[in-house]
Design a protein around this motif. Structure first.
Motif, PDB file in Angstrom:
ATOM      1  N   SER A  54       0.840  -1.197   0.000  1.00 54.35           N
ATOM      2  CA  SER A  54       0.000   0.000   0.000  1.00 54.35           C
ATOM      3  C   SER A  54       0.876   1.249   0.000  1.00 54.35           C
ATOM      4  CB  SER A  54      -0.917   0.024   1.226  1.00 54.35           C
ATOM      5  OG  SER A  54      -1.910  -0.970   1.149  1.00 54.35           O
ATOM      6  N   VAL A  55       0.251   2.372  -0.344  1.00 58.96           N
ATOM      7  CA  VAL A  55       0.934   3.666  -0.348  1.00 58.96           C
ATOM      8  C   VAL A  55       0.131   4.638   0.498  1.00 58.96           C
ATOM      9  CG1 VAL A  55       1.760   5.601  -1.741  1.00 58.96           C
ATOM     10  CG2 VAL A  55       1.865   3.269  -2.661  1.00 58.96           C
ATOM     11  N   MET A  56       0.806   5.290   1.448  1.00 64.14           N
ATOM     12  CA  MET A  56       0.175   6.318   2.279  1.00 64.14           C
ATOM     13  C   MET A  56       0.732   7.685   1.918  1.00 64.14           C
ATOM     14  SD  MET A  56       0.226   6.909   6.443  1.00 64.14           S
ATOM     15  CE  MET A  56      -1.169   5.849   6.817  1.00 64.14           C
ATOM     16  N   GLN A  57      -0.157   8.652   1.844  1.00 64.59           N
ATOM     17  CA  GLN A  57       0.220  10.055   1.738  1.00 64.59           C
ATOM     18  C   GLN A  57      -0.022  10.701   3.089  1.00 64.59           C
ATOM     19  OE1 GLN A  57      -2.580  13.216   0.433  1.00 64.59           O
ATOM     20  NE2 GLN A  57      -1.365  13.227  -1.448  1.00 64.59           N
ATOM     21  N   ALA A  58       0.907  11.527   3.550  1.00 62.22           N
ATOM     22  CA  ALA A  58       0.739  12.208   4.828  1.00 62.22           C
ATOM     23  C   ALA A  58       1.484  13.534   4.800  1.00 62.22           C
ATOM     24  CB  ALA A  58       1.245  11.348   5.987  1.00 62.22           C
ATOM     25  N   GLU A  59       1.083  14.424   5.682  1.00 67.85           N
ATOM     26  CA  GLU A  59       1.751  15.720   5.818  1.00 67.85           C
ATOM     27  C   GLU A  59       2.676  15.676   7.021  1.00 67.85           C
ATOM     28  OE1 GLU A  59       0.595  20.314   7.002  1.00 67.85           O
ATOM     29  OE2 GLU A  59      -0.910  19.074   5.968  1.00 67.85           O
ATOM     30  N   LEU A  60       3.919  16.048   6.813  1.00 70.88           N
ATOM     31  CA  LEU A  60       4.894  16.077   7.894  1.00 70.88           C
ATOM     32  C   LEU A  60       4.794  17.406   8.619  1.00 70.88           C
ATOM     33  CD1 LEU A  60       7.328  14.707   9.328  1.00 70.88           C
ATOM     34  CD2 LEU A  60       8.797  15.923   7.693  1.00 70.88           C
ATOM     35  N   SER A  61       4.504  17.333   9.917  1.00 70.78           N
ATOM     36  CA  SER A  61       4.427  18.517  10.766  1.00 70.78           C
ATOM     37  C   SER A  61       5.336  18.291  11.959  1.00 70.78           C
ATOM     38  CB  SER A  61       2.984  18.761  11.229  1.00 70.78           C
ATOM     39  OG  SER A  61       2.918  19.876  12.107  1.00 70.78           O
ATOM     40  N   GLY A  62       6.507  18.905  11.939  1.00 69.45           N
ATOM     41  CA  GLY A  62       7.480  18.643  12.991  1.00 69.45           C
ATOM     42  C   GLY A  62       7.900  17.189  12.941  1.00 69.45           C
ATOM     43  N   ASN A  63       7.667  16.477  14.031  1.00 67.92           N
ATOM     44  CA  ASN A  63       7.985  15.057  14.112  1.00 67.92           C
ATOM     45  C   ASN A  63       6.724  14.201  14.144  1.00 67.92           C
ATOM     46  OD1 ASN A  63      10.814  15.460  14.146  1.00 67.92           O
ATOM     47  ND2 ASN A  63      10.724  15.967  16.315  1.00 67.92           N
ATOM     48  N   HIS A  64       5.701  14.675  13.465  1.00 64.53           N
ATOM     49  CA  HIS A  64       4.427  13.959  13.427  1.00 64.53           C
ATOM     50  C   HIS A  64       3.859  13.966  12.017  1.00 64.53           C
ATOM     51  CE1 HIS A  64       0.566  12.379  14.693  1.00 64.53           C
ATOM     52  NE2 HIS A  64      -0.041  13.396  14.109  1.00 64.53           N
ATOM     53  N   LEU A  65       3.233  12.846  11.627  1.00 62.82           N
ATOM     54  CA  LEU A  65       2.503  12.779  10.370  1.00 62.82           C
ATOM     55  C   LEU A  65       1.032  13.048  10.643  1.00 62.82           C
ATOM     56  CD1 LEU A  65       4.030   9.604   8.650  1.00 62.82           C
ATOM     57  CD2 LEU A  65       4.725  12.003   8.435  1.00 62.82           C
ATOM     58  N   GLN A  66       0.445  13.901   9.844  1.00 59.76           N
ATOM     59  CA  GLN A  66      -0.970  14.216   9.991  1.00 59.76           C
ATOM     60  C   GLN A  66      -1.656  14.133   8.629  1.00 59.76           C
ATOM     61  OE1 GLN A  66      -0.989  18.151  11.699  1.00 59.76           O
ATOM     62  NE2 GLN A  66      -0.423  19.167   9.792  1.00 59.76           N
ATOM     63  N   HIS A  67      -2.981  14.109   8.670  1.00 62.19           N
ATOM     64  CA  HIS A  67      -3.789  14.001   7.451  1.00 62.19           C
ATOM     65  C   HIS A  67      -3.382  12.766   6.633  1.00 62.19           C
ATOM     66  CE1 HIS A  67      -5.052  17.924   8.656  1.00 62.19           C
ATOM     67  NE2 HIS A  67      -3.929  18.513   8.309  1.00 62.19           N
ATOM     68  N   GLN A  68      -3.146  11.650   7.353  1.00 63.84           N
ATOM     69  CA  GLN A  68      -2.736  10.424   6.678  1.00 63.84           C
ATOM     70  C   GLN A  68      -3.872   9.890   5.816  1.00 63.84           C
ATOM     71  OE1 GLN A  68      -2.744  10.938  10.013  1.00 63.84           O
ATOM     72  NE2 GLN A  68      -1.018   9.946  11.022  1.00 63.84           N
ATOM     73  N   LYS A  69      -3.492   9.362   4.670  1.00 64.74           N
ATOM     74  CA  LYS A  69      -4.479   8.790   3.770  1.00 64.74           C
ATOM     75  C   LYS A  69      -3.814   7.690   2.947  1.00 64.74           C
ATOM     76  CE  LYS A  69      -7.669   9.930  -0.009  1.00 64.74           C
ATOM     77  NZ  LYS A  69      -8.140  10.999  -0.940  1.00 64.74           N
ATOM     78  N   VAL A  70      -4.366   6.480   3.006  1.00 65.42           N
ATOM     79  CA  VAL A  70      -3.892   5.413   2.138  1.00 65.42           C
ATOM     80  C   VAL A  70      -4.492   5.674   0.760  1.00 65.42           C
ATOM     81  CG1 VAL A  70      -3.887   2.938   1.662  1.00 65.42           C
ATOM     82  CG2 VAL A  70      -3.636   3.747   4.013  1.00 65.42           C
ATOM     83  N   ILE A  71      -3.645   6.066  -0.179  1.00 65.33           N
ATOM     84  CA  ILE A  71      -4.140   6.468  -1.494  1.00 65.33           C
ATOM     85  C   ILE A  71      -4.166   5.321  -2.487  1.00 65.33           C
ATOM     86  CG2 ILE A  71      -3.405   8.865  -1.173  1.00 65.33           C
ATOM     87  CD1 ILE A  71      -1.041   8.209  -3.085  1.00 65.33           C
ATOM     88  N   PHE A  72      -3.504   4.189  -2.124  1.00 65.20           N
ATOM     89  CA  PHE A  72      -3.491   3.071  -3.057  1.00 65.20           C
ATOM     90  C   PHE A  72      -3.157   1.779  -2.314  1.00 65.20           C
ATOM     91  CE2 PHE A  72      -1.395   0.079  -5.863  1.00 65.20           C
ATOM     92  CZ  PHE A  72      -2.312   0.016  -6.912  1.00 65.20           C
ATOM     93  N   SER A  73      -3.826   0.684  -2.689  1.00 64.62           N
ATOM     94  CA  SER A  73      -3.496  -0.659  -2.217  1.00 64.62           C
ATOM     95  C   SER A  73      -3.540  -1.598  -3.404  1.00 64.62           C
ATOM     96  CB  SER A  73      -4.484  -1.133  -1.142  1.00 64.62           C
ATOM     97  OG  SER A  73      -4.332  -0.378   0.040  1.00 64.62           O
TER      98      SER A  73
END
Length: 396
Positions: free
Chosen positions: A123-142
């Motif tokens: 699978s592939v996840m898209q996420a936004e890096l904010s400091g040392n945390h990933l936010q707005h995670q979304k699996v865009i493909f499996s």
């Protein structure tokens, strides 16, 4: 004996065979530039890939599911918000790439094994890096279909210059025929938009019998991708079985043959196919028999080692080297193994913004190494050079 045990047993047998039949180096007519080698950090647990988010600041993936932040040679944080992974054998958290507009949108992409022993996929996840945390995670493909083997995921990611994303998907080891099935995503290179949707100009979008994500077919376990932005060429490498590792020049919609054509043999010694070429199937530009187990690839462009601009660098697991491929007009003219004396399985190569070459070794106590030109000033990062890890400049 279950599938995983059988795979490990025959892989181990062939590893012994490969060590006793060393892959010969091409006679050298080119000289790799003089360099220094430093150990930047160590004690990494099965690292797989890395991305540079700022000068001397990297994110490193590990198969057990950690995303580590490294700054100036020190691991400073474990990034939170990573996906849950299926960690078994070759599965886990795998590749990481930055969106081409990362410095404005802060988006990263992770490939990872997902599911259970009986039903798993890449699978592939898209996420936004904010400091040392990933936010707005979304699996865009499996990828589909699911498989019940913990091996041959592929998992390499690469953005092309049009900001579309290539994902390599392996054929699951026990499902090699799927690499030729056009309704299956196994054994393929897939192309998608940065949100995971299908680009309109993919080669088979007008054929309802073919999966619309497919960019190329006939791949075994592809773990190397490199795009040459100056010549607009996409290179891919993949693991063969007992022999038949290869580098391919990837073109839209082409068939690269597995398992119909191969120079490799089954691990048992049985013949996989009587064909090494077949109408409508592409030949590799490089074949490695015996296998070298190529694990990653980059094309070098940088100011630090200008003599190798446009050449390919490939990490290898079985032959434990950084393999330098001299390239001219999309043809490999010569090859040479570097760093063999370290006796380290090499997992990943990264070309840093300053032109230095970073290398991740493989295993439960892996290292991050840095190659820098001998003529440059030492990098202003903490180094942990050890006598046994120090090379004479330019030695191979």
């Amino acid at each position: 004996m279950n599938v995983k045990q059988r795979y490990l047993a025959i892989s181990g047998l062939y590893f012994i065979m490969a060590q006793s039949i060393a892959t010969p180096e091409t006679s050298t007519g080119y000289t790799f530039p003089a360099y220094n080698l430093d150990v930047i950090t160590h004690s990494l647990n099965h690292p797989w890939a890395m991305a540079e988010i700022a000068p001397q600041t990297f994110l490193i993936t590990t198969k057990p599911g950690q995303l580590l932040r490294l700054e100036k040679g020190q691991i400073v944080a474990q990034v939170t918000g990573v996906p849950d992974v299926y960690y078994a054998s070759q599965g886990g958290l795998l590749d990481i790439v930055l969106h081409p507009d990362f410095h404005t949108n802060h988006l990263i992409y992770l490939s990872f094994a997902q599911g259970t022993a009986s039903h798993n996929h890449i699978s592939v996840m898209q996420a936004e890096l904010s400091g040392n945390h990933l936010q707005h995670q979304k699996v865009i493909f499996s990828a589909s279909p699911d498989k019940d083997t913990p091996v041959h995921y592929g998992g390499r990611l690469l953005f092309l210059e049009d900001k579309t994303l290539i994902l390599t998907v392996g054929e699951g080891f026990n499902y090699r025929e799927q690499a030729q099935v056009k309704s299956s995503q196994m054994g393929k290179l897939l192309r998608m938009k940065d949100d995971g949707s299908v680009p309109d100009d993919n080669p088979f979008t007008d054929d309802s019998a073919v999966d619309p994500y497919i960019w190329s077919i006939g791949h075994r376990n592809p773990q190397g991708l490199a795009y040459d932005p100056r010549h607009h060429v996409l290179y891919e490498h993949e693991h063969g079985p007992a022999g038949g590792d290869e580098v391919n020049l990837i073109e839209k919609g082409k068939n690269y043959g597995w398992p119909v054509i191969t120079k490799g043999m089954d691990y048992s010694g049985a013949m996989i196919s009587p064909y090494q070429q077949y109408p409508g199937m592409e030949q590799p530009i490089v074949d490695w028999t015996p296998s070298i187990a190529p694990s990653s690839m980059q094309i070098y462009y940088g100011d630090m080692f200008k003599q190798i601009n446009g050449d390919l660098l490939v990490t290898t697991l079985k032959t434990r080297a950084l393999r330098w491929l001299k390239v001219q007009k999309n043809k490999v003219m010569q090859q040479r193994n570097l760093l063999r004396h370290l006796n380290q399985r090499m997992r990943y190569v990264h070309i840093a913004a300053d032109g230095s070459i970073y290398l991740l070794t493989d295993g439960s106590d892996a290292k991050l190494l840095r190659m820098s030109a001998k003529t440059t000033a030492p990098a202003q990062v903490p180094k942990k050079s050890v006598a046994k890890d120090k090379l004479q400049p330019g030695s191979a």
